[in-house]
Design a protein around this motif. Structure first.
Motif, PDB file in Angstrom:
ATOM      1  N   MET A 185      15.456   6.873  68.836  1.00 55.01           N
ATOM      2  CA  MET A 185      16.226   5.745  68.316  1.00 55.01           C
ATOM      3  C   MET A 185      15.388   5.019  67.278  1.00 55.01           C
ATOM      4  SD  MET A 185      17.668   3.951  71.791  1.00 55.01           S
ATOM      5  CE  MET A 185      18.615   4.844  73.015  1.00 55.01           C
ATOM      6  N   ASN A 187      18.260  -1.110  64.548  1.00 53.26           N
ATOM      7  CA  ASN A 187      19.106  -1.943  65.401  1.00 53.26           C
ATOM      8  C   ASN A 187      19.628  -1.209  66.629  1.00 53.26           C
ATOM      9  OD1 ASN A 187      18.852  -4.286  63.880  1.00 53.26           O
ATOM     10  ND2 ASN A 187      20.542  -3.732  62.512  1.00 53.26           N
ATOM     11  N   VAL A 188      19.797   0.106  66.517  1.00 54.78           N
ATOM     12  CA  VAL A 188      20.222   0.887  67.690  1.00 54.78           C
ATOM     13  C   VAL A 188      19.170   0.768  68.787  1.00 54.78           C
ATOM     14  CG1 VAL A 188      20.738   3.198  68.555  1.00 54.78           C
ATOM     15  CG2 VAL A 188      21.598   2.484  66.314  1.00 54.78           C
ATOM     16  N   GLU A 240      19.203  -2.856  70.325  1.00 55.89           N
ATOM     17  CA  GLU A 240      20.289  -3.067  71.288  1.00 55.89           C
ATOM     18  C   GLU A 240      20.016  -2.338  72.602  1.00 55.89           C
ATOM     19  OE1 GLU A 240      22.892  -5.163  70.994  1.00 55.89           O
ATOM     20  OE2 GLU A 240      21.860  -5.787  69.151  1.00 55.89           O
ATOM     21  N   ALA A 241      19.360  -1.187  72.517  1.00 53.30           N
ATOM     22  CA  ALA A 241      19.109  -0.385  73.717  1.00 53.30           C
ATOM     23  C   ALA A 241      18.128  -1.048  74.670  1.00 53.30           C
ATOM     24  CB  ALA A 241      18.591   0.993  73.323  1.00 53.30           C
TER      25      ALA A 241
END
Length: 529
Positions: A54, A57-58, A61-62
């Motif tokens: 990842m 921003n992914v 968020e994770a």
């Protein structure tokens, strides 16, 4: 109200006293894999992308409470802990966290040189794009190797410093099987390791490291650090933190940290499948600017670890003895299943998952029992590309990734499953009657019952399920398994492989040693005490 120097009132002014919090920016990233240098199968970027990759921003968020940091493996790990730790420090500073990328792969062979170069360049590029940075939080394993490139993890830290500057603090989290060396100690300002084995404190360690890093950036903490090298490869019994041999040691570490002067203490029970002449256990201590205390505690912890060196790992069963125990334990099979941990092909320690020795034995000698067996066989899927589920098939596994260790085994049966998965690539199941063979394109990390349940195999119905690990199956199969047996055949995660390595000095248990201090002094280029 404002007054002049002679006491005359000049007028009124509304004045608010405000506490202005300092704004700091912390970049965070992960490059994490445990290498097995007995494997000839290089790890590539595709292995990371298949397991966990990842960025931006992914990734951000994770790692939030509503996200899943490592979906399919664990909800929260080090970076989720980092996020939590930062939130707890937000009252002390205005903290902006900057996601770079997170790359995590199942243990395997050394990185290809191309993959190592890719990670170095990507790390530097992302950091340059991030702008001014006050600190870096970096998660890695500590036992990563790359083909033809010495000390790849130390190189990551050097690349970070090239971008952010030598004085920008770096916090690192490590696995407790890391290979700690002087360069790694010198390149980090904050260093925190897991304290559980099997590992289950990833997030907790991340949170603690994050909070120490913030205090270092704000000038509230000045770290005094030291480390010790122990010339031992094995010891500590099973090394499980909650079993008798190591339990008192880890309890002592926790007790030591009750002293407010102590920031963090780490014990490293080194990954033994590395071809490094300076391999050994290690200790790392951080205190609040108290060098003398750090030295004293490092010596104390080293003594605790040295005292358990003669407690060797338990003896593992050969297949015939394990099978006899399975047959004897009828009630265990009736009430659940029995786990056979294939310790010669522990994927969690860098085994390829292709080992066929146990499979061959069960096919021939366990026809009265139902067994579930995983094996890695990427070559099989070319044969199955146009085969429909329900068809009779004959496949050959083994003899592909490391043919000198994993002989070919032919299996005939009905194809009951054949689908692509994110974690393991293509997965197929061949019903060979008493053996249900699960073939995977990637490494079969058969740690959890879901590995079998997700392909239509009920763990409750099996007499035996084969897993590819030392420790995690004992936790994850606890509901289903009534007995767990460690089974050894021949493979690249056999614990006696250290005997084939060339060390640059005497190490336990190859040679009886009176103490650890002489080797430690030589390793750290210090004077013997």
């Amino acid at each position: 109200m404002i007054w002049d120097c002679e006491g005359y009132r000049l007028g009124h002014e509304v004045k608010e006293e405000m506490t202005v919090k300092r704004t700091i920016r912390i970049a965070f990233a992960r490059i994490q894999q445990e290498s097995n240098e007995f494997s000839t199968v290089e790890s590539t970027i595709e292995d990371f992308e298949r397991t966990h990759y990842m960025e931006g921003n992914v990734l951000l968020e994770a790692i939030k409470p509503t996200g899943k940091e490592a979906e399919g493996f664990m909800k929260n790990a080090e970076l989720s802990g980092f996020y939590k730790g930062i939130q707890e420090k937000n009252s002390e500073a205005q903290i902006e966290i900057v996601p770079l990328f997170s790359a995590w792969a199942v243990s395997g062979g050394p990185l290809s040189a191309e993959t190592q170069s890719l990670f170095e360049n990507r790390l530097m590029s992302k950091l340059k794009d991030a702008g001014p940075i006050d600190g870096v939080f970096f998660t890695m394993h500590g036992a990563l190797r790359a083909t033809g490139i010495p000390n790849p993890e130390e190189r990551y830290l050097q690349k970070i410093k090239e971008v952010v500057g030598a004085n920008t603090p770096i916090a690192v989290t490590l696995d407790l099987h890391a290979h700690l060396r002087g360069d790694l100690v010198e390149l980090t300002d904050v260093l925190c390791a897991y304290r559980t084995n099997p590992h289950r404190d990833h997030a907790k360690v991340g949170a603690r490291a994050a909070k120490i890093l913030v205090d270092v950036i704000l000038g509230k903490t000045k770290v005094a650090k030291t480390w010790r090298y122990l010339p031992m490869i094995l010891g500590g019994g099973s090394t499980i933190d909650f079993l008798p041999t190591m339990l008192p040691v880890f309890r002592k570490l926790k007790k030591i940290e009750e002293d407010p002067r102590v920031l963090y203490v780490s014990l490293f029970m080194v990954h033994p499948f590395l071809n490094s002449p300076d391999l050994g256990w290690a200790v790392h201590v951080m205190t609040q600017n108290d060098v003398q205390l750090a030295d004293q505690l490092a010596d104390d912890i080293a003594n605790l670890a040295w005292d358990v060196r003669h407690k060797m790992p338990p003896e593992f069963d050969p297949p015939d003895r394990a099978l006899a125990k399975v047959r004897k334990n009828k009630m265990a099979r009736k009430l659940g299943t029995i786990c056979l941990c294939d310790t010669s092909d522990a994927v969690g320690a860098g085994g390829t998952g292709e080992n066929t020795h146990l499979l061959a034995y069960l096919l021939t000698h366990a026809k009265d029992l139902l067994s579930y067996v995983p094996v890695r066989g990427p070559q099989v899927f070319e044969q199955l590309v146009n085969t429909k589920v329900g068809a009779q098939v004959s496949v050959t596994v083994g003899g592909y990734l490391q043919p000198d260790i994993n002989p070919e085994v032919a299996v005939a049966g009905r194809l009951t499953y054949n689908q692509a998965t994110k974690a393991f690539g293509q997965v197929a199941v061949v019903d060979a009657g008493h053996v249900q063979l699960v073939i995977t394109e990637g490494a079969p990390l058969a740690f959890k019952p879901e590995f079998y349940e997700n392909v239509g195999l009920s763990v409750w119905k099996a007499d035996m399920v084969v897993t590819k690990g030392f420790f995690p199956p004992r936790i994850f199969f606890a509901l289903h398994s009534r007995k767990t047996l460690n089974v050894a055949t021949k493979g690249i995660t056999d614990l006696d492989l250290y005997k084939t390595l060339d060390f640059d000095g005497p190490v336990h248990p190859i040679k009886a040693l009176p103490g650890w201090r002489k080797a430690d002094a030589e390793r750290r280029q210090a004077n013997p005490k």
